[in-house]
Design an enzyme around this catalytic site. Structure first.
Site, PDB file in Angstrom:
ATOM      1  N   GLY A  46      34.798 -29.121 -47.062  1.00 39.68           N
ATOM      2  CA  GLY A  46      36.000 -29.757 -46.529  1.00 39.68           C
ATOM      3  C   GLY A  46      35.877 -30.353 -45.140  1.00 39.68           C
ATOM      4  N   ASP A 104      43.339 -20.923 -42.917  1.00 37.34           N
ATOM      5  CA  ASP A 104      44.540 -20.593 -43.698  1.00 37.34           C
ATOM      6  C   ASP A 104      44.771 -19.076 -43.567  1.00 37.34           C
ATOM      7  OD1 ASP A 104      46.562 -21.125 -45.662  1.00 37.34           O
ATOM      8  OD2 ASP A 104      45.218 -20.605 -47.265  1.00 37.34           O
ATOM      9  N   ARG A 166      39.756 -36.086 -51.270  1.00 35.49           N
ATOM     10  CA  ARG A 166      39.019 -36.002 -50.001  1.00 35.49           C
ATOM     11  C   ARG A 166      38.949 -37.354 -49.297  1.00 35.49           C
ATOM     12  NH1 ARG A 166      36.252 -30.991 -50.061  1.00 35.49           N
ATOM     13  NH2 ARG A 166      35.496 -30.338 -52.094  1.00 35.49           N
TER      14      ARG A 166
HETATM   15  P1  IMP Z   1      41.089 -19.168 -45.691  1.00 33.87           P
HETATM   16  O1  IMP Z   1      39.859 -18.353 -46.043  1.00 33.87           O
HETATM   17  O2  IMP Z   1      42.282 -18.709 -46.482  1.00 33.87           O
HETATM   18  O3  IMP Z   1      41.367 -19.243 -44.201  1.00 33.87           O
HETATM   19  O4  IMP Z   1      40.844 -20.635 -46.219  1.00 33.87           O
HETATM   20  C1  IMP Z   1      39.932 -21.464 -45.650  1.00 33.87           C
HETATM   21  C2  IMP Z   1      39.419 -22.490 -46.624  1.00 33.87           C
HETATM   22  O5  IMP Z   1      40.322 -22.732 -47.705  1.00 33.87           O
HETATM   23  C3  IMP Z   1      39.282 -23.805 -45.907  1.00 33.87           C
HETATM   24  O6  IMP Z   1      37.991 -23.947 -45.372  1.00 33.87           O
HETATM   25  C4  IMP Z   1      39.574 -24.819 -46.989  1.00 33.87           C
HETATM   26  O7  IMP Z   1      38.402 -25.154 -47.665  1.00 33.87           O
HETATM   27  C5  IMP Z   1      40.509 -24.118 -47.933  1.00 33.87           C
HETATM   28  N1  IMP Z   1      41.935 -24.456 -47.658  1.00 33.87           N
HETATM   29  C6  IMP Z   1      42.855 -23.694 -47.024  1.00 33.87           C
HETATM   30  N2  IMP Z   1      44.046 -24.305 -46.968  1.00 33.87           N
HETATM   31  C7  IMP Z   1      43.890 -25.501 -47.590  1.00 33.87           C
HETATM   32  C8  IMP Z   1      44.787 -26.612 -47.843  1.00 33.87           C
HETATM   33  O8  IMP Z   1      45.985 -26.632 -47.485  1.00 33.87           O
HETATM   34  N3  IMP Z   1      44.230 -27.667 -48.493  1.00 33.87           N
HETATM   35  C9  IMP Z   1      42.921 -27.701 -48.895  1.00 33.87           C
HETATM   36  N4  IMP Z   1      42.066 -26.696 -48.684  1.00 33.87           N
HETATM   37  C10 IMP Z   1      42.539 -25.604 -48.032  1.00 33.87           C
END
Ligand code: IMP
Length: 177
Positions: A46, A104, A166
């Protein structure tokens, strides 16, 4: 309204706003890491646009390397983090700057920080383009935030929904139907 697979999105952060903020963060990094030969660690997939735009605006000697991680399915974070491409160079004694697209729940970054710190870098900082403070489950240190956003699914500028979306130069946010 922009349709991506079965979901609808609208523009949320324009390409101009992103570029202006990326330049500001790169300027801070130019000042802070002058003479430190930092190693940027980009988290794929991403972040690929963020990594490229930061790197284009950094004008001090530095290197870039990549980690490929996967933890998202459909539009929600999962606890299962898969490391698809690991570190392929030593980061011991290096000043490491992790470049993430979005924080996130914090689980992915927590995993990455533990992986990186185990290799004894001289220092570690984190820059993320987007941060959802109200989604935090595991608090993680973040030093540079592009934009704090609400707890809603976003895509574009490298971020995807099941692989699609993307290729938008702005960030789009999901619209509830
Ligand atoms: P976390 O482990 O929950 O903090 O998520 C991190 C990863 O989830 C990021 O590096 C993104 O690849 C993906 N991610 C989290 N939120 C979103 C979103 O709103 N859209 C797209 N990808 C997301």
């Amino acid at each position: 309204m922009i349709q991506v697979l079965d979901l609808k999105f609208k523009e949320y952060i324009t390409a101009e706003q992103i570029q202006a903020r990326v330049r500001e963060i790169a300027e801070e990094l130019n000042t802070k890491y002058s003479g430190k030969n930092p190693l940027f660690l980009g988290i794929l997939n991403g972040s690929f646009m963020f990594i490229a735009d930061i790197f284009k605006n950094v004008n001090i000697p530095c290197e870039v390397s990549f980690l490929k991680i996967n933890s998202y399915q459909d539009t929600s974070s999962t606890e299962k983090i898969k490391e698809l491409i690991g570190l392929n160079q030593s980061i011991e004694g290096r000043h490491v700057i992790i470049l993430e697209d979005i924080v996130d729940t914090g689980r992915t970054l927590d995993y990455i920080l533990r992986t990186v710190l185990a290799q004894k870098p001289a220092s570690v900082e984190v820059a993320t383009l987007l941060y959802k403070p109200s989604a935090t489950i595991i608090p993680v240190p973040i030093h540079y935030v592009g934009f704090e956003i609400e707890n809603q699914f976003v895509l574009g500028y490298g971020l995807d929904y099941n692989g699609y979306g993307r290729n938008s130069n702005s960030i789009l946010i999901k619209v509830d139907e």
